[in-house]
Motif scaffolding. Structure first.
Motif, PDB file in Angstrom:
ATOM      1  N   ASP A 186       0.819  -1.223   0.000  1.00  0.00           N
ATOM      2  CA  ASP A 186       0.000   0.000   0.000  1.00  0.00           C
ATOM      3  C   ASP A 186       0.852   1.271   0.000  1.00  0.00           C
ATOM      4  N   LEU A 187       1.795   1.319  -0.907  1.00  0.00           N
ATOM      5  CA  LEU A 187       2.734   2.436  -0.959  1.00  0.00           C
ATOM      6  C   LEU A 187       2.112   3.694  -1.578  1.00  0.00           C
ATOM      7  N   HIS A 188       2.308   4.789  -0.874  1.00  0.00           N
ATOM      8  CA  HIS A 188       1.895   6.103  -1.388  1.00  0.00           C
ATOM      9  C   HIS A 188       3.094   7.044  -1.377  1.00  0.00           C
ATOM     10  N   VAL A 189       3.299   7.759  -2.486  1.00  0.00           N
ATOM     11  CA  VAL A 189       4.307   8.821  -2.552  1.00  0.00           C
ATOM     12  C   VAL A 189       3.602  10.060  -3.074  1.00  0.00           C
ATOM     13  N   THR A 190       3.698  11.140  -2.323  1.00  0.00           N
ATOM     14  CA  THR A 190       3.012  12.378  -2.704  1.00  0.00           C
ATOM     15  C   THR A 190       4.000  13.529  -2.703  1.00  0.00           C
ATOM     16  N   GLY A 208       3.775  17.489  -2.670  1.00  0.00           N
ATOM     17  CA  GLY A 208       2.803  18.570  -2.570  1.00  0.00           C
ATOM     18  C   GLY A 208       1.416  17.994  -2.795  1.00  0.00           C
ATOM     19  N   GLY A 209       0.757  18.435  -3.856  1.00  0.00           N
ATOM     20  CA  GLY A 209      -0.579  17.906  -4.127  1.00  0.00           C
ATOM     21  C   GLY A 209      -0.601  16.739  -5.099  1.00  0.00           C
ATOM     22  N   THR A 210       0.569  16.379  -5.635  1.00  0.00           N
ATOM     23  CA  THR A 210       0.601  15.321  -6.662  1.00  0.00           C
ATOM     24  C   THR A 210       0.728  13.946  -6.026  1.00  0.00           C
ATOM     25  N   ARG A 211      -0.225  13.077  -6.330  1.00  0.00           N
ATOM     26  CA  ARG A 211      -0.140  11.700  -5.848  1.00  0.00           C
ATOM     27  C   ARG A 211       0.586  10.876  -6.903  1.00  0.00           C
ATOM     28  N   ALA A 212       1.879  10.741  -6.753  1.00  0.00           N
ATOM     29  CA  ALA A 212       2.691  10.048  -7.761  1.00  0.00           C
ATOM     30  C   ALA A 212       2.510   8.534  -7.675  1.00  0.00           C
ATOM     31  N   VAL A 213       2.448   8.008  -6.459  1.00  0.00           N
ATOM     32  CA  VAL A 213       2.150   6.592  -6.229  1.00  0.00           C
ATOM     33  C   VAL A 213       0.984   6.568  -5.252  1.00  0.00           C
ATOM     34  N   ALA A 214      -0.081   5.910  -5.640  1.00  0.00           N
ATOM     35  CA  ALA A 214      -1.342   6.076  -4.914  1.00  0.00           C
ATOM     36  C   ALA A 214      -1.875   4.755  -4.365  1.00  0.00           C
ATOM     37  N   GLY A 215      -0.976   3.965  -3.776  1.00  0.00           N
ATOM     38  CA  GLY A 215      -1.434   2.711  -3.176  1.00  0.00           C
ATOM     39  C   GLY A 215      -1.020   1.505  -4.001  1.00  0.00           C
ATOM     40  N   VAL A 216       0.293   1.246  -4.027  1.00  0.00           N
ATOM     41  CA  VAL A 216       0.807   0.113  -4.809  1.00  0.00           C
ATOM     42  C   VAL A 216       1.240  -1.007  -3.867  1.00  0.00           C
ATOM     43  N   LYS A 240       6.556   5.420 -11.969  1.00  0.00           N
ATOM     44  CA  LYS A 240       7.584   4.373 -11.916  1.00  0.00           C
ATOM     45  C   LYS A 240       8.799   4.822 -11.097  1.00  0.00           C
ATOM     46  N   SER A 241       9.328   6.002 -11.442  1.00  0.00           N
ATOM     47  CA  SER A 241      10.526   6.481 -10.731  1.00  0.00           C
ATOM     48  C   SER A 241      10.212   6.755  -9.266  1.00  0.00           C
ATOM     49  N   SER A 242       9.033   7.270  -9.017  1.00  0.00           N
ATOM     50  CA  SER A 242       8.666   7.556  -7.623  1.00  0.00           C
ATOM     51  C   SER A 242       8.662   6.272  -6.807  1.00  0.00           C
ATOM     52  N   LEU A 243       8.198   5.199  -7.402  1.00  0.00           N
ATOM     53  CA  LEU A 243       8.176   3.909  -6.691  1.00  0.00           C
ATOM     54  C   LEU A 243       9.608   3.418  -6.444  1.00  0.00           C
ATOM     55  N   ILE A 244      10.434   3.447  -7.505  1.00  0.00           N
ATOM     56  CA  ILE A 244      11.838   3.025  -7.361  1.00  0.00           C
ATOM     57  C   ILE A 244      12.547   3.895  -6.321  1.00  0.00           C
ATOM     58  N   GLY A 282      15.045   5.065  -1.159  1.00  0.00           N
ATOM     59  CA  GLY A 282      15.066   6.075  -0.094  1.00  0.00           C
ATOM     60  C   GLY A 282      15.279   7.491  -0.583  1.00  0.00           C
ATOM     61  N   LEU A 283      15.031   7.731  -1.855  1.00  0.00           N
ATOM     62  CA  LEU A 283      15.182   9.088  -2.395  1.00  0.00           C
ATOM     63  C   LEU A 283      13.843   9.805  -2.480  1.00  0.00           C
ATOM     64  N   ALA A 284      12.763   9.082  -2.331  1.00  0.00           N
ATOM     65  CA  ALA A 284      11.440   9.710  -2.274  1.00  0.00           C
ATOM     66  C   ALA A 284      10.798   9.298  -0.956  1.00  0.00           C
ATOM     67  N   LYS A 285      10.169  10.261  -0.305  1.00  0.00           N
ATOM     68  CA  LYS A 285       9.586  10.004   1.005  1.00  0.00           C
ATOM     69  C   LYS A 285       8.250   9.276   0.831  1.00  0.00           C
ATOM     70  N   ILE A 286       8.056   8.288   1.674  1.00  0.00           N
ATOM     71  CA  ILE A 286       6.798   7.540   1.669  1.00  0.00           C
ATOM     72  C   ILE A 286       5.774   8.305   2.490  1.00  0.00           C
ATOM     73  N   SER A 287       4.576   8.507   1.941  1.00  0.00           N
ATOM     74  CA  SER A 287       3.573   9.163   2.783  1.00  0.00           C
ATOM     75  C   SER A 287       2.651   8.141   3.450  1.00  0.00           C
TER      76      SER A 287
END
Ligand code: ATP
Ligand code: MG
Length: 230
Positions: free
Chosen positions: A6-10, A12-20, A40-44, A49-54
């Protein structure tokens, strides 16, 4: 080996990964296919550890890595080759490659370098040259060699074929096959479905931050090729 729940990466307001949710089993090569902006890149980046998990959880080799530093994740055995052939342009080819092997001792580094050179002789030929002077395909191979040099258990490849001529796609495919033979687990992203499907065991089609379809390569092939032209 890798379990994303259930990975989410956001941003600001952009939901780049919305529950994978996905898993990558030991020794498997899993492909994430998707057009520009699919996430894809947001998930990788979340895995290394370069993108914060919300929201959500990332387990690697029994460790909950979601809040660890990138360094700590690399030390656990995750290698990463970023999108866009990022090399240290003014550093030599050899120093670029060995930058991925900082967790190994001197002797292991020598062994790792020798092994990479045996597969990719151009690394030896160009070892003293500044990496920024290489062609695009050569730079991408240096970036992948850097990710391989630390002898990771899991390798993350973010669009390794992007913008490359067929001859380099072939070289990089050889590199990936070699990693597979060494037992390395791979999670790779691509927009270019055709060559990537030849390397993977299974895949997921991403769009709008979500996985739309998953399956063995033969099951998702048609949908993946359709996605390629979106
Ligand atoms: N650092 C960032 N700051 C703000 N928004 C971002 C950032 N990185 C990505 N995004 C946004 O998140 C979404 C997903 O982007 P991402 O880079 O993960 O997609 P991608 O599938 O890797 O695309 P591409 O194939 O173009 O590399 C896009 O809408 C993008 O604009
Ligand atoms: Mg990307």
């Amino acid at each position: 080996m890798l379990r994303i729940d259930d990975l989410h990466v956001t941003y600001g307001g952009t939901r780049a990964v919305a529950g994978v949710t996905l898993t990558v089993d030991q020794g498997q090569t899993v492909l994430l296919i998707g057009a520009n902006g699919a996430g894809k890149s947001s998930l990788i980046n979340a895995v290394i550890g370069l993108a914060k998990i919300s929201q959500g959880k990332i387990m690697f080799d029994g460790h909950d890595i979601g809040s660890m530093s990138s360094d700590a994740r690399a030390r656990l055995g995750i290698g990463y080759s970023p999108e866009g052939r990022r090399v240290f342009a003014s550093m030599t080819v050899k120093d670029n490659v060995l930058a991925g092997a900082v967790t190994l001792n001197g002797r292991e580094q020598v062994r790792s370098w020798d092994k990479l050179v045996a597969s990719f002789p151009f690394l030896a030929e160009r070892q003293a040259q500044a990496a920024g002077e290489l062609s695009g395909g050569q730079q991408q191979l240096v970036a992948i060699a850097r990710a391989m040099s630390g002898r990771p258990k899991l390798l993350l490849l973010d669009e390794p074929f992007l913008g490359l001529a067929p001859v380099w796609i072939q070289q990089i495919s050889i590199a990936v096959r070699q990693m597979q033979q060494d037992g390395i687990t791979v999670l790779m992203t691509e927009q270019m479905a055709r060559p990537a499907l030849k390397l993977a065991h299974s895949g997921h089609i991403m769009r709008g931050g979500l996985i739309r379809r998953s399956g063995a390569v033969h099951e998702i092939k048609g949908a993946a090729l359709a996605e390629e032209y979106l």
